[in-house]
Design an enzyme around this catalytic site. Structure first.
Site, PDB file in Angstrom:
ATOM      1  N   ARG A  35       0.827  -1.074   0.080  1.00  0.00           N
ATOM      2  CA  ARG A  35      -0.133   0.058  -0.201  1.00  0.00           C
ATOM      3  C   ARG A  35       0.891   1.094   0.155  1.00  0.00           C
ATOM      4  O   ARG A  35       1.858   1.359   0.734  1.00  0.00           O
ATOM      5  CB  ARG A  35      -1.020   0.067   1.135  1.00  0.00           C
ATOM      6  CG  ARG A  35      -1.654   1.368   1.477  1.00  0.00           C
ATOM      7  CD  ARG A  35      -2.402   1.300   2.687  1.00  0.00           C
ATOM      8  NE  ARG A  35      -3.095   2.158   3.204  1.00  0.00           N
ATOM      9  CZ  ARG A  35      -3.035   3.088   4.161  1.00  0.00           C
ATOM     10  NH1 ARG A  35      -1.736   2.575   4.889  1.00  0.00           N
ATOM     11  NH2 ARG A  35      -3.478   4.263   4.359  1.00  0.00           N
ATOM     12  N   ARG A  76     -10.145  20.248   8.201  1.00  0.00           N
ATOM     13  CA  ARG A  76      -9.331  20.229   9.099  1.00  0.00           C
ATOM     14  C   ARG A  76      -9.871  21.998   9.707  1.00  0.00           C
ATOM     15  O   ARG A  76     -10.162  22.724   8.968  1.00  0.00           O
ATOM     16  CB  ARG A  76      -8.087  20.542   8.806  1.00  0.00           C
ATOM     17  CG  ARG A  76      -7.587  19.202   8.428  1.00  0.00           C
ATOM     18  CD  ARG A  76      -6.054  19.212   8.162  1.00  0.00           C
ATOM     19  NE  ARG A  76      -5.636  17.963   7.372  1.00  0.00           N
ATOM     20  CZ  ARG A  76      -5.213  16.658   8.298  1.00  0.00           C
ATOM     21  NH1 ARG A  76      -5.326  16.735   9.293  1.00  0.00           N
ATOM     22  NH2 ARG A  76      -4.839  15.533   7.626  1.00  0.00           N
ATOM     23  N   LYS A 217     -12.950   2.216   0.661  1.00  0.00           N
ATOM     24  CA  LYS A 217     -12.656   2.335   2.064  1.00  0.00           C
ATOM     25  C   LYS A 217     -14.017   2.704   2.699  1.00  0.00           C
ATOM     26  O   LYS A 217     -14.419   3.863   2.560  1.00  0.00           O
ATOM     27  CB  LYS A 217     -11.430   3.249   2.339  1.00  0.00           C
ATOM     28  CG  LYS A 217     -10.143   2.783   1.831  1.00  0.00           C
ATOM     29  CD  LYS A 217      -9.219   3.903   1.791  1.00  0.00           C
ATOM     30  CE  LYS A 217      -8.822   4.155   3.346  1.00  0.00           C
ATOM     31  NZ  LYS A 217      -7.729   5.285   3.395  1.00  0.00           N
ATOM     32  N   THR A 275      -6.717  -1.224  10.026  1.00  0.00           N
ATOM     33  CA  THR A 275      -6.268  -0.192  11.165  1.00  0.00           C
ATOM     34  C   THR A 275      -5.884  -1.002  12.465  1.00  0.00           C
ATOM     35  O   THR A 275      -6.797  -1.710  12.870  1.00  0.00           O
ATOM     36  CB  THR A 275      -7.606   0.531  11.072  1.00  0.00           C
ATOM     37  OG1 THR A 275      -8.160   1.006   9.940  1.00  0.00           O
ATOM     38  CG2 THR A 275      -7.046   2.089  12.088  1.00  0.00           C
TER      39      THR A 275
END
Length: 471
Positions: A35, A76, A217, A275
């Protein structure tokens, strides 16, 4: 280079694994898919790693898949005058569009999409959910909130909006640039972040065309409401538990993981569980017992692959992490409970010739005690159907398409071999026998089961099943 396990290993490359020597060691330890995380690093670094992988692929005579993981739009906050602030429960705190440094009472939020979606009573999460704010009042340029969960907050931390579908494309301008670069490098899989709706995948498909396979994802709860439609649009799925667990209560993630893995199995789409699988190995030579159990659980659930992130990208023990994951998989797959569970999870077969042949291949292989199933394929669809059946013997994929051989490295139980195009079925049978023997899947006196399509080279035409004995 034969693997003696079915569940595949995906490893992220980063500062800890930047050289060809590192990458070779990772492959030898068990990595099947690499990845490239486009959230970090320069394009030049990605290019040098792809070059090293392709060189090693030839040297080791083993197809290796490369996954380009796009960053997706990042929401953000702005920066603070004093670098960071401390928020306490009950504090009033505002998010606004002003291009000014933040203070104890406010900070910039340069994303109008959040202002459009915000409503009084909803929560906003900052810094991966460490800070929770409850919206009190919303205008076109200011969101007034009250702090529910406080703590230290520094500049440029991420913002999550649970339970809301935002008016954002899954592809930012950075993503589009990264996508073209990744496709130019010949990456096999494109991983899409921030998928909320089917249109996100359709947009990416138009840009990618058939130059790479698409993996979505699942990290936004909004996507869970569209799972069946998303399955028709994607080639594979990743359960991105870290991001998913920010916007969902942690206790809901394990059950959702099982649901997604089961659904992917039904659709015959490879699924990666990702994860924090061996997160403690970023700084420790051994995982916690809970982490070992976590990896094993994904194996027992019949995931196609499990993924390492920081463990191999920035960790102190990247090779040891892969070796440990390999050992955990082998132990789990050797357990009688795993074998019984896998056998009990057979799917309903579609009423097609290809599915009938694939089902028969598994049953025949078990009946005659064959050593492997050999699938001769162009597109890889036949081989994926064979993997969906979870046979008790290895699946040896023989294909004239190098891109197919590489892409299938992510799927359960498949060992791919790239050969030149064959025109005659009799030649295919001979090649299958030779490859099964030379690759270590069978020896003299053993049986193998072969599936193929006649006429040769035509995608989706699997219509032949044959049993061969190794002379």
């Amino acid at each position: 280079m034969r693997r003696y396990r079915n569940t595949k290993i995906v490893a992220t490359l980063g500062p800890s694994t930047r050289t060809k020597r590192h990458i070779r060691a990772l492959i030898m330890a068990g990595v099947d898919v690499f990845r490239l995380n486009f959230s970090h690093g320069e394009h030049s670094d990605k290019k040098s790693r792809v070059t090293a992988i392709r060189e090693l692929e030839k040297e080791l005579d083993r197809p290796v898949a490369i996954m380009a993981d796009l960053q997706g739009p990042k929401l953000r906050i702005g920066e603070f005058k004093d670098g960071e602030i401390e928020l306490a429960p009950g504090d009033n705190f505002s998010l606004d569009l002003k291009e000014q440094l933040g203070s104890k009472s406010r900070v910039q939020l340069p994303h109008t999409e959040i202002f459009d979606a915000a409503e009084a009573g909803m929560d906003l999460l900052l810094d991966d959910g460490r800070i929770r704010l409850r919206v009190q009042k919303v205008s076109k340029s200011v969101i007034e909130t009250k702090v529910v969960t406080g703590g230290r907050l520094s500049a440029r931390k991420g913002v999550n909006v649970p339970g809301v579908t935002l008016g954002l494309s899954a592809l930012s301008e950075k993503d589009k640039s990264d996508l073209e670069f990744a496709l130019g490098l010949g990456c096999d899989w494109i991983a899409l972040s921030f998928v909320q709706r089917p249109s996100d995948v359709k947009e990416a498909r138009k840009l990618i065309e058939d130059r790479a396979a698409v993996l979505i994802k699942l990290e936004k709860p909004a996507a869970i409401d569209h799972l069946d439609e998303l399955m028709t649009l994607t080639d594979a799925v990743m359960v991105a538990r870290g991001d998913l667990g920010v916007e969902l209560p942690p206790e809901k993630v394990p059950g959702l993981q099982k649901k997604i893995v089961k659904l992917c199995r039904k659709w015959g789409k490879p699924v990666v569980v990702a994860t924090q699988m061996l997160d403690s190995m970023v700084h420790s030579p051994a995982p916690t017992r809970a982490e070992a159990s976590d990896v094993a659980t994904a194996v027992y659930d019949s995931a196609d692959a499990v993924m390492l992130s920081a463990e191999t990208a920035a960790g102190e023990y990247p090779i040891e992490s892969v070796d440990m994951m390999n050992r955990i998989i082998l132990e789990a797959e050797g357990d009688e409970a795993y074998q019984a569970s896998t056998a009990s999870k057979q799917n309903v077969v579609e009423p097609t010739v290809s599915d009938a042949i694939t089902l028969a291949a598994r049953q025949v292989a078990e009946t005659v005690n064959a050593n492997c199933i050999v699938t001769y394929t162009t597109s890889g669809e036949t081989t994926l159907r064979a993997a969906r059946e979870r046979p008790t013997v290895p699946i040896l994929c023989v294909t004239s398409s190098l891109s197919t051989a590489r892409r299938l490295a992510i799927a359960w139980g498949i060992h791919s071999v790239h050969i030149d195009q064959e025109e005659r079925f009799s030649t295919v049978v001979k090649r299958a026998v030779d490859i099964a023997e030379t690759q270590g899947f069978a020896s003299s006196g053993d049986h193998i089961v072969i599936t193929a399509g006649v006429p040769m080279g035509k995608s989706g035409s699997t219509n032949v099943l044959r049993i061969e004995r190794i002379p």
